[in-house]
Design a protein around this motif. Structure first.
Motif, PDB file in Angstrom:
ATOM      1  N   MET B   1      41.266   1.265  49.317  1.00  0.00           N
ATOM      2  CA  MET B   1      40.625   0.356  50.268  1.00  0.00           C
ATOM      3  C   MET B   1      41.031  -1.077  49.940  1.00  0.00           C
ATOM      4  O   MET B   1      40.776  -1.570  48.847  1.00  0.00           O
ATOM      5  N   ASN B   2      41.690  -1.688  50.874  1.00  0.00           N
ATOM      6  CA  ASN B   2      42.108  -3.070  50.642  1.00  0.00           C
ATOM      7  C   ASN B   2      40.971  -4.014  51.028  1.00  0.00           C
ATOM      8  O   ASN B   2      40.626  -4.157  52.189  1.00  0.00           O
ATOM      9  N   GLU B   5      41.608  -7.552  53.402  1.00  0.00           N
ATOM     10  CA  GLU B   5      41.993  -7.647  54.800  1.00  0.00           C
ATOM     11  C   GLU B   5      40.987  -8.534  55.531  1.00  0.00           C
ATOM     12  O   GLU B   5      39.809  -8.581  55.166  1.00  0.00           O
ATOM     13  N   ALA B  10      38.892  -5.842  60.082  1.00  0.00           N
ATOM     14  CA  ALA B  10      38.007  -4.773  59.615  1.00  0.00           C
ATOM     15  C   ALA B  10      37.023  -4.380  60.706  1.00  0.00           C
ATOM     16  O   ALA B  10      36.694  -3.203  60.862  1.00  0.00           O
ATOM     17  N   ILE B  11      36.563  -5.358  61.474  1.00  0.00           N
ATOM     18  CA  ILE B  11      35.601  -5.049  62.535  1.00  0.00           C
ATOM     19  C   ILE B  11      36.312  -4.418  63.725  1.00  0.00           C
ATOM     20  O   ILE B  11      35.914  -3.356  64.217  1.00  0.00           O
ATOM     21  N   HIS B  14      37.486  -0.722  63.781  1.00  0.00           N
ATOM     22  CA  HIS B  14      36.492   0.350  63.778  1.00  0.00           C
ATOM     23  C   HIS B  14      35.740   0.458  65.088  1.00  0.00           C
ATOM     24  O   HIS B  14      34.829   1.256  65.214  1.00  0.00           O
ATOM     25  N   LEU B  15      36.108  -0.360  66.054  1.00  0.00           N
ATOM     26  CA  LEU B  15      35.414  -0.312  67.343  1.00  0.00           C
ATOM     27  C   LEU B  15      36.312   0.357  68.373  1.00  0.00           C
ATOM     28  O   LEU B  15      37.407  -0.127  68.659  1.00  0.00           O
ATOM     29  N   LYS B  16      35.842   1.484  68.908  1.00  0.00           N
ATOM     30  CA  LYS B  16      36.594   2.161  69.962  1.00  0.00           C
ATOM     31  C   LYS B  16      36.085   1.691  71.317  1.00  0.00           C
ATOM     32  O   LYS B  16      35.110   0.940  71.396  1.00  0.00           O
ATOM     33  N   VAL B  17      36.722   2.171  72.372  1.00  0.00           N
ATOM     34  CA  VAL B  17      36.347   1.736  73.731  1.00  0.00           C
ATOM     35  C   VAL B  17      34.868   2.002  73.990  1.00  0.00           C
ATOM     36  O   VAL B  17      34.131   1.146  74.478  1.00  0.00           O
ATOM     37  N   GLY B  18      34.429   3.211  73.654  1.00  0.00           N
ATOM     38  CA  GLY B  18      33.035   3.578  73.887  1.00  0.00           C
ATOM     39  C   GLY B  18      32.074   2.727  73.085  1.00  0.00           C
ATOM     40  O   GLY B  18      30.969   2.431  73.537  1.00  0.00           O
ATOM     41  N   ASP B  19      32.518   2.326  71.889  1.00  0.00           N
ATOM     42  CA  ASP B  19      31.657   1.470  71.072  1.00  0.00           C
ATOM     43  C   ASP B  19      31.446   0.119  71.745  1.00  0.00           C
ATOM     44  O   ASP B  19      30.345  -0.424  71.725  1.00  0.00           O
ATOM     45  N   THR B  22      29.006   0.677  74.418  1.00  0.00           N
ATOM     46  CA  THR B  22      27.660   0.775  73.855  1.00  0.00           C
ATOM     47  C   THR B  22      27.116  -0.606  73.496  1.00  0.00           C
ATOM     48  O   THR B  22      25.959  -0.913  73.776  1.00  0.00           O
ATOM     49  N   LEU B  23      27.991  -1.414  72.885  1.00  0.00           N
ATOM     50  CA  LEU B  23      27.575  -2.776  72.532  1.00  0.00           C
ATOM     51  C   LEU B  23      27.168  -3.555  73.763  1.00  0.00           C
ATOM     52  O   LEU B  23      26.149  -4.246  73.784  1.00  0.00           O
TER      53      LEU B  23
END
Lengths: 204, 132
Positions: B1-2, B5, B10-11, B14-19, B22-23
């Motif tokens: 784990m770097n 970065e 990092a944020i 980890h966020l996909k389209v659906g996320d 949802t947001l």
């Protein structure tokens, strides 16, 4: 119970040299629960969640009831890796054991935690079937966080403070749920980047 | 784990389209809840009564001073910065004057001797034990 214990004792004695798993207690005990590797794993994860709960209680909160819910990071990871059943075990064990540690078992605070956890788990039971191509732990976390406050507000309204005035607090709780749900989901997603190492070593 | 970065990477990673959806949904929910629960009950109108009958209804948005006639004389009501109060009144004990500024829907200042009252109302009528 007695003969069941003896049977396990025999089995443990015959298989003991080959067993590398250490957490089996003294085989001479007549009350020996037949635990599986999964049970040990759930217990370990619940212990990590419990640690996070204690850590979180040490953080001062600007408003009573607004908490980051760090232990839910563990629930999210367990849900993604081992399924809903294990996540439910970890979450409920954490609530019960946490209340025993803080001396609030069966007190109002315990029922608030319990209702929040149960509502989160119910929503997660549905949310886990969202297509994983588009929805990640962040979505699960946000839905669970909203379900958590919804469950808690319901208990508060129906039991503790049956007054419409608590509606004024809902926007604050909802905003907190959105923020902390997103942060927890991001942390959980980050931890699941590199699978392979034992989870307990990588949690804060 | 770097761990070096950038946090933005990092944020975002980890966020996909659906996320994001949802947001967005969560944000809309929070905004709607805030608008619904925090602005609905703010007072927006003052109802002034004299002798039991409605003398006039004025919006709180405009600052003004109103004189209301009663059996003892004129009561002066001031509207200022979305608040209302009875400034002066001919009644002996001055209870309604000393009550000060009214701000929330449902608050009321009553001047019994002069039969004048000011009540603040919100967008919907609230009930209390008096007018239930």
């Amino acid at each position: 119970m007695q003969d069941r214990g003896l049977r396990i004792e025999e089995r443990v004695e015959t298989t003991a040299p080959h067993q590398t798993r250490s957490p089996i207690p003294d085989p001479r005990s007549s009350i020996l629960l037949n635990t599986t590797a999964e049970d040990h794993h759930i217990a370990r994860m619940a212990a990590v969640a419990l640690g996070l709960t204690i850590l979180e209680n040490a953080i001062p909160s600007p408003l009573p009831g607004v908490k980051p819910g760090l232990a839910n990071i563990v629930t999210l990871i367990v849900l993604a890796r081992y399924g809903w059943r294990a996540a439910a075990w970890v979450s409920l064990l954490r609530v019960v054991a946490g209340s025993l540690l803080f001396g609030s078992f069966l007190a109002p605070g315990f029922f608030l935690s319990l209702s929040g956890a149960v509502c989160s788990l119910l929503v997660l039971a549905v949310a886990q079937y969202l297509p994983s191509r588009w929805f990640g732990p962040v979505s699960h976390s946000i839905y669970a966080a909203f379900a958590h406050i919804a469950g808690q507000m319901l208990v508060v309204y129906l039991w503790l403070i049956p007054h419409a005035g608590i509606a004024y607090l809902i926007p604050i709780f909802a905003a907190a749920a959105l923020v902390f749900g997103t942060v927890n989901g991001l942390i959980a997603a980050r931890f699941m980047d590199n699978d392979g190492k034992p989870d307990t070593e990588r949690l804060p | 784990m770097n761990s070096h970065e950038p946090i933005r990477v990092a944020i975002l990673s980890h966020l996909k389209v659906g996320d994001w959806l949802t947001l967005l949904l969560g944000g809309v929910c929070v905004v709607l809840l805030t608008l619904k629960l925090w602005s609905g009950d703010l007072a927006d109108k003052a109802v002034i009564r004299s002798g039991g009958k409605i003398f006039c209804e004025v919006p709180l948005s405009r600052d003004q001073q109103i004189e209301v006639p009663g059996p003892l004389g004129a009561s002066v009501i001031r509207i200022q910065q979305r608040k209302a109060r009875i400034v002066s009144d001919p009644s002996p004990r001055q209870y309604c004057v000393r009550q000060g500024w009214l701000q929330q829907a449902g608050e009321i200042a009553i001047c019994l001797p002069n039969q004048v009252s000011v009540e603040l109302t919100g967008s919907r009528k609230k009930y209390d034990s008096l007018n239930y």
